[in-house]
Design a protein around this motif. Structure first.
Motif, mmCIF file in Angstrom:
data_model
loop_
_atom_site.group_PDB
_atom_site.id
_atom_site.type_symbol
_atom_site.label_atom_id
_atom_site.label_comp_id
_atom_site.label_asym_id
_atom_site.label_seq_id
_atom_site.Cartn_x
_atom_site.Cartn_y
_atom_site.Cartn_z
ATOM 1 N N ASP A 162 5.488 -5.982 5.908
ATOM 2 C CA ASP A 162 5.123 -5.469 7.301
ATOM 3 C C ASP A 162 3.629 -6.207 7.816
ATOM 4 O OD1 ASP A 162 3.120 -4.309 5.777
ATOM 5 O OD2 ASP A 162 3.548 -2.145 6.381
ATOM 6 N N GLY A 163 3.342 -7.140 7.094
ATOM 7 C CA GLY A 163 1.995 -7.853 7.588
ATOM 8 C C GLY A 163 0.743 -7.161 7.282
ATOM 9 N N SER A 164 0.858 -6.088 6.361
ATOM 10 C CA SER A 164 -0.398 -5.172 6.394
ATOM 11 C C SER A 164 -1.065 -5.672 5.161
ATOM 12 C CB SER A 164 0.091 -3.554 6.200
ATOM 13 O OG SER A 164 0.863 -3.360 5.219
ATOM 14 N N ASN A 165 -2.392 -5.065 4.897
ATOM 15 C CA ASN A 165 -2.858 -5.379 3.363
ATOM 16 C C ASN A 165 -3.566 -3.918 3.244
ATOM 17 O OD1 ASN A 165 -5.710 -5.215 4.674
ATOM 18 N ND2 ASN A 165 -5.175 -7.126 5.668
ATOM 19 N N ALA A 166 -4.433 -3.822 2.008
ATOM 20 C CA ALA A 166 -4.976 -2.430 1.681
ATOM 21 C C ALA A 166 -6.351 -2.447 1.566
ATOM 22 C CB ALA A 166 -4.507 -2.482 0.108
ATOM 23 N N GLN A 167 -7.065 -3.361 2.641
ATOM 24 C CA GLN A 167 -8.333 -3.403 2.721
ATOM 25 C C GLN A 167 -8.999 -1.815 3.381
ATOM 26 O OE1 GLN A 167 -9.726 -6.778 5.173
ATOM 27 N NE2 GLN A 167 -8.771 -8.263 3.926
ATOM 28 N N ASP A 168 -8.123 -1.319 4.227
ATOM 29 C CA ASP A 168 -8.705 0.015 4.641
ATOM 30 C C ASP A 168 -7.875 1.219 4.175
ATOM 31 O OD1 ASP A 168 -10.285 1.254 6.224
ATOM 32 O OD2 ASP A 168 -8.879 1.257 7.992
ATOM 33 N N ASP A 199 4.565 -4.979 -1.918
ATOM 34 C CA ASP A 199 5.089 -5.850 -1.128
ATOM 35 C C ASP A 199 5.690 -5.234 0.070
ATOM 36 O OD1 ASP A 199 7.198 -5.082 -2.618
ATOM 37 O OD2 ASP A 199 8.270 -6.871 -2.171
ATOM 38 N N SER A 200 5.792 -4.106 0.059
ATOM 39 C CA SER A 200 6.263 -3.452 1.143
ATOM 40 C C SER A 200 5.315 -2.879 2.324
ATOM 41 C CB SER A 200 7.079 -2.000 0.815
ATOM 42 O OG SER A 200 8.375 -2.468 0.101
ATOM 43 N N GLY A 201 3.890 -2.971 1.953
ATOM 44 C CA GLY A 201 3.033 -2.671 2.627
ATOM 45 C C GLY A 201 2.834 -1.240 2.887
ATOM 46 N N LEU A 202 2.460 -0.812 4.196
ATOM 47 C CA LEU A 202 2.148 0.581 4.600
ATOM 48 C C LEU A 202 3.530 1.208 5.177
ATOM 49 C CD1 LEU A 202 -1.170 0.092 6.431
ATOM 50 C CD2 LEU A 202 -0.816 0.922 4.188
ATOM 51 N N ARG A 203 4.644 0.503 5.386
ATOM 52 C CA ARG A 203 5.587 1.272 6.120
ATOM 53 C C ARG A 203 6.471 2.109 5.322
ATOM 54 N NH1 ARG A 203 10.673 -1.571 5.428
ATOM 55 N NH2 ARG A 203 10.730 -3.079 3.934
ATOM 56 N N VAL A 204 6.474 1.845 3.764
ATOM 57 C CA VAL A 204 7.344 2.629 3.079
ATOM 58 C C VAL A 204 6.312 3.965 2.566
ATOM 59 C CG1 VAL A 204 8.141 2.887 0.625
ATOM 60 C CG2 VAL A 204 8.777 0.933 2.184
ATOM 61 N N LYS A 205 6.803 4.892 2.850
ATOM 62 C CA LYS A 205 6.055 6.358 2.289
ATOM 63 C C LYS A 205 6.671 7.088 1.374
ATOM 64 C CE LYS A 205 4.736 5.433 6.774
ATOM 65 N NZ LYS A 205 3.199 4.796 7.268
ATOM 66 N N PHE A 206 5.649 7.087 0.119
ATOM 67 C CA PHE A 206 5.947 7.789 -1.101
ATOM 68 C C PHE A 206 5.235 9.095 -1.123
ATOM 69 C CE2 PHE A 206 8.196 3.970 -2.772
ATOM 70 C CZ PHE A 206 9.089 4.700 -3.504
ATOM 71 N N GLY A 207 4.435 9.377 -0.264
ATOM 72 C CA GLY A 207 3.500 10.624 -0.478
ATOM 73 C C GLY A 207 4.145 11.829 0.068
ATOM 74 N N ILE A 208 3.766 13.005 -0.854
ATOM 75 C CA ILE A 208 4.106 14.291 -0.391
ATOM 76 C C ILE A 208 3.059 14.744 0.532
ATOM 77 C CG2 ILE A 208 5.335 14.665 -2.745
ATOM 78 C CD1 ILE A 208 2.856 16.277 -3.594
ATOM 79 N N PHE A 209 1.771 14.015 0.635
ATOM 80 C CA PHE A 209 0.958 14.018 1.927
ATOM 81 C C PHE A 209 1.020 12.938 2.911
ATOM 82 C CE2 PHE A 209 -0.576 17.164 -0.789
ATOM 83 C CZ PHE A 209 -1.478 18.180 -0.008
ATOM 84 N N GLU A 210 1.549 13.169 4.187
ATOM 85 C CA GLU A 210 1.525 12.055 4.856
ATOM 86 C C GLU A 210 0.074 11.463 5.454
ATOM 87 O OE1 GLU A 210 3.955 11.664 9.017
ATOM 88 O OE2 GLU A 210 1.710 12.617 9.521
ATOM 89 N N THR A 211 -0.167 10.226 5.209
ATOM 90 C CA THR A 211 -1.292 9.509 5.625
ATOM 91 C C THR A 211 -1.330 8.943 7.043
ATOM 92 O OG1 THR A 211 -2.042 8.948 3.455
ATOM 93 C CG2 THR A 211 -2.891 7.787 4.912
ATOM 94 N N ASN A 212 -2.195 9.331 7.915
ATOM 95 C CA ASN A 212 -2.148 8.925 9.213
ATOM 96 C C ASN A 212 -3.062 7.554 9.294
ATOM 97 O OD1 ASN A 212 -2.281 8.462 11.979
ATOM 98 N ND2 ASN A 212 -3.184 10.326 12.733
#
Length: 504
Positions: free
Chosen positions: A69-75, A452-465
Motif C-alpha cells: 500500500d506504499g506505507s511505512n512504519a515511521q509513524d 509487506d502489506s503495510g497499514l491496510r491489513v488489520k490484525f488488531g482487536i483494537f482499531e488504530t486510527n
C-alpha cells in the motif's frame, strides 16, 4: 479507561451473537495464561528518535514498490511516545501478560554492546515497569525481525558470526531487564524471516539468494538461539529464575488426499517449515531433519553443486544446540494441503526451499480469508499442537500468536468466530491429546504495520486510527469478547454482549 491520557470517551452499542456447532460454555484449563502481542517495528514509530540507527525494515519499507500500500512504519502507532496507553489497553482487557519485542538498534545503535543507548534502554525499562505496576506480566521477544542495518552490511543472518553478535545483545538485555522479565523469546518465526528475507525479496533485507540464503539463515538462527539460551542458563538463570526459548511458526500441513505419497509430502513439509528449526533443539538426535537433509542433498547434486546447499552442523554444534529451550513458542494461523503429484518443475525458483520440498500447497475448497495465511481451518491447530507433542518431546507450549486479518471495521464478528473456533480446537488438544499448552496469545493488540502489506491489513482487536495524529485506538467487538474470556476464564459460544466503545 485510565485517567490522565486526555483522550475522549465515546459510547456506542454493539450486539454480537456467536454460534458454534457442538459448543457449550467451556472452562479454560486451570493455569492457562492469556495475553496479547505486538512487535517493536510494527507499533513504535520513532524510527530515528534519540540515537537509534536504522533497522533493515526501516530501510526496506522505504524502498519504492516493496510495500503493497506504499506505507511505512515511521509513524505507525506511536507506541514509543504513548506506551502507557498500550499498557492501559492491556489492563482494560484483563489478560495476564503482554508479549512485545525490543528493537535491537534502539538499544544498541551500533549493533554491538560498545554503546548502550540511554534513551532506548530506558524506554523498555519504563514499559516493563508500567506493565508490572498494572499487574501485567511482560513476555519479551529479543528479536522480531528488525536487525540493525549495520549488522546486515556485514552479512546479517547469513554470517555465522551473527550468533556471537546475538549472544552479546542478549547479554545486555538479560542484564538490563532480567530482574523483572521472567519469560524471554529469543527469535520470532525464523522461517518467515529467513525464507522471505534471504531466500526471496518479499521481506527485509530482500537478499533473494534462494536455495542458499534461507538455509544459511536457518542454521545461524538456531545457533544464535542456542548461544543466548546457554548464556541465560549459565549466567542469569540462577539469580533471575526465568525461562527462555525460540518461537516457531507452526502452521499445519496436510496431504491433499490420504494416499501414502500425499501423507509423506505433508510430513516432509512439516520438516521443512517447522522441523528445520525445531529438530536441532527439541529432539534427541539433533541436527536438521533427515528428510530435509536428504531432499536438499539430492536436488543439490542434480543441479551440479559439489556439496549440499544445506549447511551441516558439526557434532559439537549438534550437542551444543540440543535442549536449548524451556518451552515451545508456537505461532499458528492456518493449514495448507500439499501434494507432489500437483507439483511441476519450474513452479518455484531453482534452487529454492520450495523446489527442494517439491510439493504444491493449496487451501482446497476453503474460502480464503482477506489475508490468505489466516484462512480459518481450525482443526489444523489441534493437529499442529499434536505434531509438536509427538516430534518435540512433549514440551510446554506457549501459543505466542494466533490471529485474524481483515480490512477493518469495529464489528469484527469474523475475527471472533475465528478465535473462538481455534480456541475450541486448542482446548481439545489439551483435554484429549494431553498437549501441554500453558499460554495463549491473540495477535495483535492493535492494528499495526503488517510488514509487506503495510497499514491496510488489520490484525488488531483494537482499531488504530492512522488519520489521527495521536493514533487513537478503539476496541473492536473482538476486544470485548476477549475481555469477557479473560474475566470469566470460560469460552461461551452463546455470548451476547452489549458493549461500550471506548477510545484510548
Amino acid at each position: 479507561m485510565r485517567k490522565g491520557f486526555g483522550l475522549p470517551i465515546v459510547f456506542c452499542l454493539f450486539h454480537l451473537v456467536i454460534s458454534q456447532k457442538n459448543c457449550t460454555t467451556i472452562r479454560l484449563p486451570k493455569g492457562l495464561k492469556l495475553g496479547v502481542g505486538s512487535a517493536a517495528f510494527q507499533i513504535e514509530g520513532a524510527w530515528d528518535a534519540a540515537d537509534k540507527t536504522p533497522s533493515i525494515w526501516d530501510n526496506f519499507s522505504r524502498s519504492s514498490g516493496v510495500i503493497k500500500d506504499g506505507s511505512n512504519a515511521q509513524d505507525s502507532c506511536k507506541s514509543y511516545e504513548y506506551y502507557k496507553r498500550d499498557v492501559a489497553m492491556v489492563k482494560y482487557l484483563g489478560v495476564d501478560f503482554y508479549r512485545f519485542s525490543i528493537s535491537w538498534p534502539r538499544v544498541l545503535p551500533t549493533g554491538f554492546p560498545n554503546k548502550i543507548s540511554k534513551e532506548g534502554s530506558e524506554y523498555y525499562s519504563n514499559l516493563i515497569d508500567e506493565l508490572l505496576a498494572n499487574g501485567i506480566e511482560p513476555v519479551v521477544t529479543m528479536f522480531h525481525w528488525d536487525l540493525p542495518q549495520r549488522l546486515q552490511n556485514l552479512g546479517g543472518w547469513a554470517n555465522p558470526l551473527i550468533a556471537d553478535w546475538f549472544e552479546d545483545y542478549a547479554d545486555v538485555l538479560f542484564d538490563l531487564y532480567g530482574d523483572r522479565v521472567k519469560t524471554w523469546i529469543t527469535i520470532n518465526e525464523p522461517r518467515q524471516m529467513g525464507l522471505f528475507g534471504y531466500g526471496s525479496n518479499r521481506f527485509a533485507p530482500g537478499i533473494n539468494a534462494h536455495g542458499i540464503g534461507e538455509y544459511l539463515a536457518a542454521k545461524n538462527i538456531v545457533m544464535a538461539n542456542a548461544k543466548a539460551w546457554r548464556l541465560y542458563d549459565r549466567k542469569y538463570r540462577p539469580k533471575q529464575n526465568g525461562t527462555c526459548s525460540i518461537t516457531i511458526a507452526t502452521d499445519h500441513r496436510e496431504g491433499i488426499t490420504d494416499s501414502p505419497d500425499d501423507i509423506q509430502a505433508a510430513l516432509d513439509a512439516m520438516d521443512f517449515e517447522v522441523g528445520l528449526y525445531s529438530h536441532p533443539i527439541f529432539t534427541k538426535k539433533g541436527g536438521f531433519p533427515d528428510s530435509v537433509v536428504r531432499l536438499v542433498a539430492e536436488k543439490s547434486k542434480e543441479q551440479g553443486y559439489l556439496e549440499s546447499r544445506l549447511p551441516e552442523f558439526t557434532e559439537e554444534e549438534i550437542e551444543f544446540v540440543k535442549g536449548t529451550s524451556d518451552f515451545f513458542g508456537f505461532n499458528h494461523y492456518s493449514t495448507k494441503f500439499v501434494s507432489r503429484k500437483s507439483y511441476k518443475p519450474g513452479m518455484y525458483p531453482i534452487p529454492s526451499h520450495d523446489d527442494d520440498l517439491g510439493a504444491f500447497g493449496t487451501l482446497l475448497d476453503y474460502t480464503p480469508a482477506v489475508v490468505p495465511h489466516c484462512t480459518s481451518i481450525p482443526w489444523g491447530a489441534r493437529k499442529a499442537l499434536k505434531w509438536v507433542k509427538e516430534n518435540c518431546g512433549n514440551p510446554d507450549i506457549m501459543i505466542i500468536e494466533n490471529g485474524f486479518g481483515t480490512h477493518g471495521g469495529l464489528q469484527d464478528n469474523d475475527r471472533v468466530t475465528y478465535l473462538q473456533s481455534y480456541l475450541l480446537e486448542i482446548l481439545d488438544a489439551v483435554e484429549k491429546d494431553q498437549c501441554n499448552v500453558v499460554a495463549y496469545t491473540v495477535w495483535s493488540l492493535m492494528d499495526n504495520f503488517e510488514w509487506d502489506s503495510g497499514l491496510r491489513v488489520k490484525f488488531g482487536i483494537f482499531e488504530t486510527n492512522y488519520d489521527d495524529e495521536k493514533k487513537t485506538r478503539t476496541p473492536r467487538a473482538s476486544a470485548f469478547w476477549y475481555k469477557n474470556l479473560a474475566a470469566t476464564k470460560s469460552l461461551d459460544c452463546d455470548f451476547k454482549p452489549t458493549f461500550k466503545n471506548i477510545q484510548f
